[in-house]
Scaffold this active site. Structure first.
Site, PDB file in Angstrom:
ATOM      1  N   GLU A 121       4.860   1.050   4.415  1.00 11.00           N
ATOM      2  CA  GLU A 121       4.685  -0.325   4.892  1.00 11.00           C
ATOM      3  C   GLU A 121       4.932  -1.318   3.743  1.00 11.00           C
ATOM      4  OE1 GLU A 121       1.672  -1.229   7.877  1.00 11.00           O
ATOM      5  OE2 GLU A 121       1.105  -2.990   6.702  1.00 11.00           O
ATOM      6  N   ARG A 160       5.208  -4.214  12.778  1.00 10.83           N
ATOM      7  CA  ARG A 160       5.353  -4.285  11.307  1.00 10.83           C
ATOM      8  C   ARG A 160       6.815  -4.395  10.864  1.00 10.83           C
ATOM      9  NH1 ARG A 160       0.625  -4.737  12.397  1.00 10.83           N
ATOM     10  NH2 ARG A 160      -1.077  -3.484  11.534  1.00 10.83           N
ATOM     11  N   SER A 186      -2.622  -1.122   4.274  1.00 14.41           N
ATOM     12  CA  SER A 186      -1.996   0.137   4.707  1.00 14.41           C
ATOM     13  C   SER A 186      -0.753   0.375   3.860  1.00 14.41           C
ATOM     14  CB  SER A 186      -1.576   0.051   6.171  1.00 14.41           C
ATOM     15  OG  SER A 186      -2.687  -0.266   6.963  1.00 14.41           O
TER      16      SER A 186
END
Ligand code: FAD
Ligand code: NAP
Length: 356
Positions: free
Chosen positions: A352, A164, A243
């Site tokens: 995130e 990520r 998320s």
């Protein structure tokens, strides 16, 4: 030629449905337009780049220009007997690309079906799901340097893609606007079934097909789509950005500490036996990845809500804007979640979503 500033409400352009307005919204439809805006000096004003808005949190009305990337097109750059290099413009929809590639017989992206957003947004956090990551298929990235007005090619190595994360998330590269990506895809299909829940789902739903080697790319993508549709809240009904926090990666020493502290805590509450299990996976460099959803649930915050926000009752790591939350409401709510998780586990959750 001058530039006429257009104001635009962005509520329907971000999946958290935060109601903000940009006073200088520019839809980018061509590369020439970028050069023109650069000549006008507009790209020096630290513009915000907007793709599908599925990983973005606006906390105020943007005052700098908002560049909405709508560059379209695909080009087959090279084809051999076994693989293709496909260049895809940044404004194409990621899932449409996955569907297109399967139809053409270009394989690799099946596990990444139904991830929202644009092609240009995909390298930013090295999108990943069900055991696949963009980094395995990315050949290079074409960017427009907003400082120099030049086009550049960034190799996959230079992108520094990891869990990520990529160079594009860091200050040193935020003057780069992605105009296209080139993917290297295989002409031979090989099902990537390393992800347990995916393997189980396919086995259960394709009883007639006995061997994993016999699955088609379409079957694999359909399985991913059906799992996602059954588990994830649809942003059109429950505004969210997937998320909200990243999964948690800690050292094995921290992991041992976490096992001890959570076990003794559960025993104190009369809730646990000695074999208390924390779901986890080893990462490449021997660290341990724990689903943040588990930490949130352990802290009693699954489904936790206030007047405007809540952590989803099935997907605890997904933050829902359930009642006209502002970006600040969302940020404050997520801060409370972070604090509570820190108090109970000593773990720092990392966002995130990209906050503006
Ligand atoms: P945006 O939200 O528009 O932008 C995100 C960031 O990228 C911003 O900082 C923006 O400035 C920057 N950016 C966007 N386009 C460009 C460009 N052309 N050039 C430079 N910078 C750019 N992510 C996963 O990895 N895996 C998943 O399985 C997943 N599932 C999701 C499920 C749901 C329901 C939702 C809502 C989100 C999910 N996400 C997932 C997150 C999101 O879909 C991805 O991060 C996606 O790649 C974001 O793309 P976007 O075009 O919407 O980017
Ligand atoms: P899940 O299947 O319930 O699994 C829980 C967690 O365990 C995931 O976070 C996953 O990490 C990890 N995991 C499972 N099997 C693994 C393996 N073989 N190797 C390494 N890690 C493993 O997860 P879920 O919430 O339903 O999501 C399914 C997939 O979609 C996941 O890959 C998830 O990342 C992705 N997804 C992402 C977003 C987003 O916004 N980023 C939103 C929805 C779904 P990983 O997350 O690293 O895979």
């Amino acid at each position: 030629m001058h530039h006429k500033a257009i104001s635009q409400n962005l509520k329907h352009l971000n999946t958290l449905a935060v109601d903000v307005s940009a006073n200088n919204y520019i839809a980018i439809n061509s590369y020439d337009q970028l050069e023109h805006l650069h000549r006008l000096g507009l790209l020096q004003e630290k513009p915000i780049i907007l793709g599908g808005g599925s990983n973005i949190l606006f906390t105020k009305n943007p005052t700098s220009p908002v560049l909405h990337i709508k560059l379209k097109g695909m080009q087959l750059i090279k084809e051999t007997e076994s693989s293709v290099l496909l260049s895809v413009s940044a404004g194409e929809i990621w899932h449409d690309l996955v569907v297109y590639c399967i139809k053409q017989g270009y394989y690799g992206l099946e596990n990444l079906a139904l991830i929202p957003g644009t092609v240009g947004g995909a390298p930013i956090q090295n999108i990943g799901a069900y055991g696949a990551e963009l980094k395995d298929y990315l050949h290079n990235v074409s960017v427009f340097n907003m400082e120099t007005g030049q086009q550049q090619t960034i190799t996959t190595d230079e992108c520094k893609l990891s869990y990520r994360d990529s160079c594009f998330k860091h200050k040193s590269h935020q003057h780069l606007l992605i105009t296209a990506i080139t993917l290297k895809l295989s002409k031979t299909f090989k099902a990537n079934l390393q992800y347990q829940s995916l393997k189980e789902h396919i086995a259960k739903n394709n009883e007639s097909t006995s061997e994993p080697q016999e699955y088609t790319a379409q079957q694999l993508a359909s399985a991913v789509i059906s799992i996602r549709q059954s588990k994830l809240p649809n942003p059109l009904h429950l505004p969210n950005a997937g998320s909200f926090f990243k999964n948690t990666v800690i050292s094995s020493a921290q992991f041992q500490y976490l096992i001890q502290s959570t076990t003794s805590n559960l025993i104190r509450q009369g809730n646990a036996c000695e074999q208390h299990q924390i779901p986890h996976h080893k990462t490449e460099n021997n660290n341990i990845k724990i689903p943040t959803a588990w930490l949130i649930e352990y802290c009693g915050l699954k489904g936790h809500s206030n007047q405007t926000c809540r952590m989803h009752e099935n997907q605890a790591v997904v933050l829902i804007n359930h009642n006209h939350a502002t970006g600040i409401d969302i940020l404050n709510f997520s801060d409370q979640i972070k604090q509570k998780v820190k108090q109970q586990t000593n773990i720092d959750l990392r966002l995130e979503v990209n906050v503006y």
